[in-house]
Write a protein that holds these residues in place. Sequence first.
Motif, mmCIF file in Angstrom:
data_model
loop_
_atom_site.group_PDB
_atom_site.id
_atom_site.type_symbol
_atom_site.label_atom_id
_atom_site.label_comp_id
_atom_site.label_asym_id
_atom_site.label_seq_id
_atom_site.Cartn_x
_atom_site.Cartn_y
_atom_site.Cartn_z
ATOM 1 N N LEU A 52 99.353 34.115 10.428
ATOM 2 C CA LEU A 52 99.193 35.643 10.196
ATOM 3 C C LEU A 52 100.511 36.258 10.777
ATOM 4 C CD1 LEU A 52 95.547 36.052 11.016
ATOM 5 C CD2 LEU A 52 96.802 36.126 8.702
ATOM 6 N N LYS A 53 101.053 35.719 11.918
ATOM 7 C CA LYS A 53 102.163 36.334 12.281
ATOM 8 C C LYS A 53 103.338 35.970 11.436
ATOM 9 C CE LYS A 53 101.441 36.292 17.363
ATOM 10 N NZ LYS A 53 101.975 35.555 18.824
ATOM 11 N N GLU A 54 103.620 34.762 11.029
ATOM 12 C CA GLU A 54 104.583 34.442 10.027
ATOM 13 C C GLU A 54 104.456 35.051 8.727
ATOM 14 O OE1 GLU A 54 104.770 30.258 9.530
ATOM 15 O OE2 GLU A 54 105.256 29.807 11.450
ATOM 16 N N ARG A 55 103.192 35.443 8.433
ATOM 17 C CA ARG A 55 102.996 36.321 7.273
ATOM 18 C C ARG A 55 103.393 37.531 7.325
ATOM 19 N NH1 ARG A 55 98.281 38.571 4.554
ATOM 20 N NH2 ARG A 55 98.759 38.661 2.348
ATOM 21 N N ASP A 56 102.959 38.311 8.399
ATOM 22 C CA ASP A 56 103.438 39.507 8.914
ATOM 23 C C ASP A 56 104.725 39.685 8.720
ATOM 24 O OD1 ASP A 56 100.957 40.627 8.952
ATOM 25 O OD2 ASP A 56 100.596 40.289 11.109
ATOM 26 N N GLN A 57 105.498 38.713 9.578
ATOM 27 C CA GLN A 57 106.920 38.700 9.495
ATOM 28 C C GLN A 57 107.602 38.666 8.332
ATOM 29 O OE1 GLN A 57 108.885 39.415 12.498
ATOM 30 N NE2 GLN A 57 110.507 39.235 11.233
ATOM 31 N N SER A 58 107.119 37.640 7.467
ATOM 32 C CA SER A 58 107.790 37.720 6.061
ATOM 33 C C SER A 58 107.759 39.068 5.161
ATOM 34 C CB SER A 58 107.128 36.576 5.252
ATOM 35 O OG SER A 58 105.849 36.585 5.058
ATOM 36 N N ILE A 59 106.461 39.535 5.456
ATOM 37 C CA ILE A 59 106.192 40.985 4.882
ATOM 38 C C ILE A 59 106.968 41.959 5.397
ATOM 39 C CG2 ILE A 59 104.548 42.769 4.485
ATOM 40 C CD1 ILE A 59 102.329 40.719 4.450
ATOM 41 N N ALA A 60 107.293 42.021 6.552
ATOM 42 C CA ALA A 60 108.139 42.886 7.267
ATOM 43 C C ALA A 60 109.648 42.598 6.646
ATOM 44 C CB ALA A 60 108.328 43.004 8.768
ATOM 45 N N ASP A 61 110.157 41.350 6.918
ATOM 46 C CA ASP A 61 111.299 40.880 6.054
ATOM 47 C C ASP A 61 111.561 41.356 4.686
ATOM 48 O OD1 ASP A 61 112.021 39.843 8.594
ATOM 49 O OD2 ASP A 61 111.600 37.684 8.045
ATOM 50 N N SER A 62 110.400 41.233 4.123
ATOM 51 C CA SER A 62 110.546 41.390 2.468
ATOM 52 C C SER A 62 110.740 42.941 2.420
ATOM 53 C CB SER A 62 109.160 40.910 1.680
ATOM 54 O OG SER A 62 109.273 39.724 1.892
ATOM 55 N N LEU A 63 109.962 43.573 3.151
ATOM 56 C CA LEU A 63 110.232 45.341 3.239
ATOM 57 C C LEU A 63 111.359 45.698 3.401
ATOM 58 C CD1 LEU A 63 106.675 46.321 4.392
ATOM 59 C CD2 LEU A 63 107.301 46.554 2.083
ATOM 60 N N ALA A 64 112.171 44.839 4.493
ATOM 61 C CA ALA A 64 113.304 45.364 4.945
ATOM 62 C C ALA A 64 114.226 44.887 3.836
ATOM 63 C CB ALA A 64 113.686 44.641 6.332
#
Length: 179
Positions: A52-64
């Motif tokens: 879930l943390k990796e998913r949140d991080q990948s979503i944040a990276d994708s948004l960035a």
Amino acid sequence: MNTYLTVMLEAAPNPFSLITPNPGLSIWALIIFLLLIFILGKFGFKPIANALKERDQSIADSLAQAEKARAEMALMTAKNEDLLNQAKEERNKILAEAREAAEHLKTDLLNKAHAESLKKMSDAFREIETQKNAAIVEIKNTVGQMALKIAEQVVRKELHTDAAQKEFVEKLVKETNLN
């Protein structure tokens, strides 16, 4: 049928025995439950939480990255607008230069045509003057020849008296003045 019910009632445990707490069973259930929570926490919840943390991080990276791409797109759009404006200015400049060159060419052609027409008129006036002078020379030659013919006629005619000579000369002068 009576016997069947009796056998069943004797064989069945006490229905209330399931509701009454058994301390040994409760301890084992508690140990198994805690062991299950420990195993799930170590091997199940941590990987799920990490995922879930990796998913949140990948979503944040994708948004960035999306925001960065949006900013780059806005920058490219601004650059394209600038290039388009520069192209329009260059086109207008080229058109203005073409108009100026066409106007200059038109002026040059008109000046050349005017100069050529003046030259032709000058040549025509010179030709007229030359022909006029030639005509005057021809007239003078013709007049001279006529004078010679008259003189020849005067010389050929034998006039015996002075009065006849005067009369003949006056007659020739009158004819010459009239013509």
